[in-house]
Design an enzyme around this catalytic site. Sequence first.
Site, short mmCIF file in Angstrom:
data_model
loop_
_atom_site.label_atom_id
_atom_site.label_comp_id
_atom_site.label_asym_id
_atom_site.label_seq_id
_atom_site.Cartn_x
_atom_site.Cartn_y
_atom_site.Cartn_z
CG ASP A 36 -2.08 1.08 1.05
OD1 ASP A 36 -2.09 2.06 0.65
OD2 ASP A 36 -3.34 0.35 1.07
CE LYS A 89 -12.94 5.16 -1.24
NZ LYS A 89 -13.52 4.27 -0.21
CB SER A 129 -17.35 -0.71 -9.33
OG SER A 129 -18.41 0.27 -8.75
CB THR A 131 -19.32 2.36 -11.29
OG1 THR A 131 -19.77 3.59 -11.78
CG2 THR A 131 -18.07 1.94 -11.68
CE1 TYR A 153 -12.96 3.57 -8.79
CE2 TYR A 153 -15.45 3.41 -9.15
CZ TYR A 153 -14.28 3.17 -8.55
OH TYR A 153 -14.48 1.92 -7.76
CE LYS A 157 -11.97 -0.04 -9.59
NZ LYS A 157 -10.96 -0.55 -8.72
CE1 TYR A 181 -15.11 -6.18 -4.32
CE2 TYR A 181 -14.53 -4.09 -3.74
CZ TYR A 181 -14.20 -5.31 -4.09
OH TYR A 181 -13.00 -5.80 -3.78
CG ASN A 202 -16.96 12.30 -2.96
OD1 ASN A 202 -17.26 13.49 -2.93
ND2 ASN A 202 -15.68 11.55 -2.71
CG LEU A 204 -26.48 7.84 2.00
CD1 LEU A 204 -26.98 9.28 1.97
CD2 LEU A 204 -27.62 6.87 1.61
N GLY A 298 -25.40 12.30 -12.89
CA GLY A 298 -24.84 11.00 -13.07
C GLY A 298 -25.57 9.82 -12.00
#
Length: 341
Positions: A36, A89, A129, A131, A153, A157, A181, A202, A204, A298
């Site tokens: 990392d 992300k 994702s 997304t 982003y 992915k 995910y 960003n 919720l 979006g």
Amino acid sequence: MQENSKKILVTGGAGYIGSHTVVSLIENGFEVFILDDFSNSHVESIRRVEQICGTSIDFLEADVGDEAAVRGIFEANDFYAVIHFAAFKAIGESVQQPLRYYQNNVSGALNLLKVMDNFDCRRLVFSSSATVYGDPSSVPITESFPLSATNPYGQSKLMVENIMRDLYRADQSWQLSILRYFNPVAAHQSGLIGEDPSDIPNNLMPYISQVGVGRLDCLSVYGDDYNTPDGTGVRDYIHVSDLANAHVKALQALNSEHGCESYNIGTGQGYSVLEMVKAFERASGQTINYKVMPRRGGDVASCYADTRKSTEHLDWKAEYDLDRMMQDLWRWQSKNPNGYA
Ligand code: NAD
Ligand code: WQD
């Protein structure tokens, strides 16, 4: 090979999902090495995982795009497989800084795959994702829905997914698992590790929990005129510990399977923004001030998973319900009002 002799390289293992997955891996007898660069995390999260697991964890501070560093780790370790979390992300930031996102998320993955190939380590679980489904035409979403991206982003992915599919077409010795995910939330039951956004959140749930703990004043609910039961957006929120366990199951499935398979990792159940606010209030005893604002660009009305493929192929199912997600989130946020700082 026994599970307890299998060493897993976890890139991004100090981050939110990575740290919870390291706990699950160790609990299931795997050995772990974390790579990392701490660009979006703290070394303290590794210390906390060590505390939860009662063991020390090897790690290196380096960029996954640094070929010499990644080669050095492979020279010194015999990895059974890699789980690749390391990426940026934030969707809005990716629109502002596309080159930085493609460099980190796509070049990082390319470098990792190249070194893995060189060292004959061809088992990978990749963090994708929901997304990648763009604006889905219906819900629930199955893995065979069309893929698209509406921002850099999401594009990054999708690009890595496509690279993985091409790689398997070229060389069938690869064993590749793509986990898509849905909306990861909550925290480990100990309250020691959790999500710690470096800026104003960003997403919720970290926003709600920071209102709950008094760091933020008021939640903006982005739109109450969607075609959903209460007009607010509906999502498939999944407990991060359930998500972590999905990685263990994906690794175990790679034992027997060659291929490049994608899996939805969600609960299959959608909740609205206002249902999430109420559930958090129930668990925390705090009142969440909110005001309804215009829709966020979006956003889609509803997004939740068809989870049959992951249930059948990975023998995995989410276990934690909404109230449990909120209790664990509140335990983390109230014990660590300023995150790891
Ligand atoms: P995170 O930011 O908490 O974790 C990512 C980790 O990777 C951090 O510790 C960061 O320091 C590290 N990192 C980033 N770039 C790196 C690099 N070049 N080299 C080494 N380390 C690097 O994010 P997360 O929420 O834990 O997400 C993990 C993965 O899951 C990411 O790939 C993300 O895109 C994906 N994902 C997250 C969500 C979500 O809502 N959290 C949803 C879908 C997919
Ligand atoms: C959930 C709902 C918002 C914040 C994103 C990425 C996705 C994945 C998970 C990485 C929506 C509403 C939110 C707020 C609100 N990440 N909302 N007020 O957009 O479903 O998914 O994170 O891969 O790719 O797109 O998650 O938590 O931002 O929003 O009303 O302050 O909450 O409009 O309906 P999203 P989110």
